[in-house]
Motif scaffolding. Structure first.
Motif, PDB file in Angstrom:
ATOM      1  N   ARG A 143      27.388 -21.851 -20.367  1.00  0.00           N
ATOM      2  CA  ARG A 143      27.155 -20.830 -19.352  1.00  0.00           C
ATOM      3  C   ARG A 143      28.406 -19.964 -19.246  1.00  0.00           C
ATOM      4  NH1 ARG A 143      24.718 -20.474 -13.346  1.00  0.00           N
ATOM      5  NH2 ARG A 143      26.241 -19.050 -12.450  1.00  0.00           N
ATOM      6  N   ASP A 145      30.204 -16.947 -16.965  1.00  0.00           N
ATOM      7  CA  ASP A 145      30.231 -16.214 -15.700  1.00  0.00           C
ATOM      8  C   ASP A 145      31.172 -15.030 -15.835  1.00  0.00           C
ATOM      9  OD1 ASP A 145      28.694 -17.819 -13.435  1.00  0.00           O
ATOM     10  OD2 ASP A 145      29.674 -19.294 -14.736  1.00  0.00           O
ATOM     11  N   LYS A 149      29.838 -10.553  -8.809  1.00  0.00           N
ATOM     12  CA  LYS A 149      29.115 -11.596  -8.095  1.00  0.00           C
ATOM     13  C   LYS A 149      27.823 -11.962  -8.824  1.00  0.00           C
ATOM     14  CE  LYS A 149      30.873 -10.362  -3.505  1.00  0.00           C
ATOM     15  NZ  LYS A 149      30.518  -9.958  -2.127  1.00  0.00           N
ATOM     16  N   GLU A 150      27.681 -13.258  -9.139  1.00  0.00           N
ATOM     17  CA  GLU A 150      26.453 -13.813  -9.691  1.00  0.00           C
ATOM     18  C   GLU A 150      25.985 -13.080 -10.946  1.00  0.00           C
ATOM     19  OE1 GLU A 150      23.545 -13.957  -6.615  1.00  0.00           O
ATOM     20  OE2 GLU A 150      24.691 -15.333  -5.369  1.00  0.00           O
ATOM     21  N   ILE A 151      26.895 -12.838 -11.863  1.00  0.00           N
ATOM     22  CA  ILE A 151      26.541 -12.264 -13.156  1.00  0.00           C
ATOM     23  C   ILE A 151      26.892 -13.299 -14.212  1.00  0.00           C
ATOM     24  CG2 ILE A 151      26.842 -10.349 -14.764  1.00  0.00           C
ATOM     25  CD1 ILE A 151      27.832  -8.656 -12.445  1.00  0.00           C
ATOM     26  N   TYR A 152      25.899 -13.795 -14.907  1.00  0.00           N
ATOM     27  CA  TYR A 152      26.121 -14.856 -15.871  1.00  0.00           C
ATOM     28  C   TYR A 152      25.107 -14.757 -17.005  1.00  0.00           C
ATOM     29  CZ  TYR A 152      22.263 -16.958 -13.249  1.00  0.00           C
ATOM     30  OH  TYR A 152      21.060 -17.168 -12.635  1.00  0.00           O
ATOM     31  N   LYS A 242      22.696  -8.059 -14.175  1.00  0.00           N
ATOM     32  CA  LYS A 242      22.726  -8.149 -12.716  1.00  0.00           C
ATOM     33  C   LYS A 242      21.355  -7.838 -12.125  1.00  0.00           C
ATOM     34  CE  LYS A 242      25.515  -6.583  -8.788  1.00  0.00           C
ATOM     35  NZ  LYS A 242      26.661  -5.727  -8.392  1.00  0.00           N
ATOM     36  N   ILE A 245      18.869 -10.740 -12.863  1.00  0.00           N
ATOM     37  CA  ILE A 245      19.111 -11.916 -12.023  1.00  0.00           C
ATOM     38  C   ILE A 245      18.595 -11.671 -10.604  1.00  0.00           C
ATOM     39  CG2 ILE A 245      20.929 -13.318 -10.953  1.00  0.00           C
ATOM     40  CD1 ILE A 245      22.531 -12.955 -13.560  1.00  0.00           C
ATOM     41  N   ARG A 246      18.854 -10.487 -10.072  1.00  0.00           N
ATOM     42  CA  ARG A 246      18.358 -10.159  -8.721  1.00  0.00           C
ATOM     43  C   ARG A 246      16.836 -10.165  -8.688  1.00  0.00           C
ATOM     44  NH1 ARG A 246      22.243  -5.165  -6.621  1.00  0.00           N
ATOM     45  NH2 ARG A 246      24.071  -6.443  -6.091  1.00  0.00           N
ATOM     46  N   GLN A 249      15.619 -13.704  -8.699  1.00  0.00           N
ATOM     47  CA  GLN A 249      15.820 -14.337  -7.390  1.00  0.00           C
ATOM     48  C   GLN A 249      14.782 -13.861  -6.381  1.00  0.00           C
ATOM     49  OE1 GLN A 249      19.899 -13.161  -6.718  1.00  0.00           O
ATOM     50  NE2 GLN A 249      20.735 -15.043  -7.611  1.00  0.00           N
TER      51      GLN A 249
END
Length: 263
Positions: A143, A145, A149-152, A242, A245-246, A249
């Motif tokens: 993984r 990163d 914020k929260e980008i992986y 990004k 991922i959003r 979610q």
């Protein structure tokens, strides 16, 4: 048939290089040590073969002289070995700084100036501007990163060219080892400990590697891949990642609410 494949003989006797400056330095240092070792091997084996042939037993020949010790010879090879060790040590330390310490990114790199702020990358400590990425080993995948914020991402690490990338490597389960041969040496991923390494890729390309530490039944499938792209392509990747991922979610939250309503 396997031996005839070109990749099977790529840097067969020396480390791979050509992907990053630190990999090139490791390769150069290895070759210097290897060539010194080959020279010593030839001298020692040559002397041994000469002695075996020159002083071999002959019919009717005299009994060989029994020599016990030779102070000048013993002092000579002791001093010689010590000098060789000193030379190799000095050469190693000449290369070691460039191998360990990441340089600044090039003028066209993403982390070389104001562009760093455009993706939320904070100013790194020290003088060198680098792009910091966290690497986490998990059975049986990697993984990555990215800054922000929260980008992986998983499996494949995407980086901008001409940019010094520093990696902070750890593990969430067992010991792994992150290794892309053309980008430098291996870096162990150990639970509870963070290792660091770096690379700087000059041009777009794809670099493959694998976990180099036996980590379980799926170890052979724990591959790693680095894709080097232009800074503009990298920023588009970050923006797309990004957004994906959003979106994922949001979709998951909607599914949970719908399932909760059904119950």
């Amino acid at each position: 048939m396997l031996a005839l494949v070109p990749e099977a003989w790529a840097d067969a006797f020396t480390p791979e290089s050509g992907g990053s400056p630190n990999a090139d330095d490791i390769d150069s240092l290895y070759k210097i040590t290897l060539y010194v070792g080959i020279l010593i091997f030839l001298i020692v084996e040559g002397a041994l073969i000469w002695a075996l042939v020159r002083h071999r037993a002959r019919r009717g020949g005299p009994e060989p002289a029994q020599i016990r010790g030779n102070t000048p010879l013993e002092l000579g090879w002791t001093v010689g070995a010590g000098l060789i060790l000193v030379v190799i040590t000095v050469v190693t330390f000449v290369f070691l700084g460039d191998i360990e310490n990441p340089p600044e990114s090039d003028a066209g790199g993403l982390a070389s100036g104001v562009e760093v702020a455009s993706i939320g990358q904070s100013e790194p400590p020290g003088d060198a501007k680098t792009l910091k990425i966290a690497v986490n080993g998990q059975q049986y995948l990697w993984r990555y990163d990215y800054p922000g914020k929260e980008i992986y991402s998983y499996h494949e690490l995407v980086v901008p060219i001409k940019t010094t990338v520093t990696l902070k490597i750890t593990s969430s389960d067992v010991a792994h080892s992150w290794w892309i041969p053309k980008l430098g040496g291996k870096a162990d991923a150990v639970p509870g400990h963070t290792n660091q390494t770096w690379f700087k890729i000059p041009k777009p390309g794809l670099y493959s590697g694998q976990c180099a530490e036996l980590c379980g039944a799926g170890h052979a499938d724990m591959r790693a891949q680095v894709r080097a792209v232009t800074p503009a392509e990298y920023e588009r990747f970050i923006a797309r990642q990004k957004a994906d991922i959003r979106r994922a979610q949001t979709d998951l939250a909607i599914q949970r609410r719908e399932r909760g309503g059904d119950q």
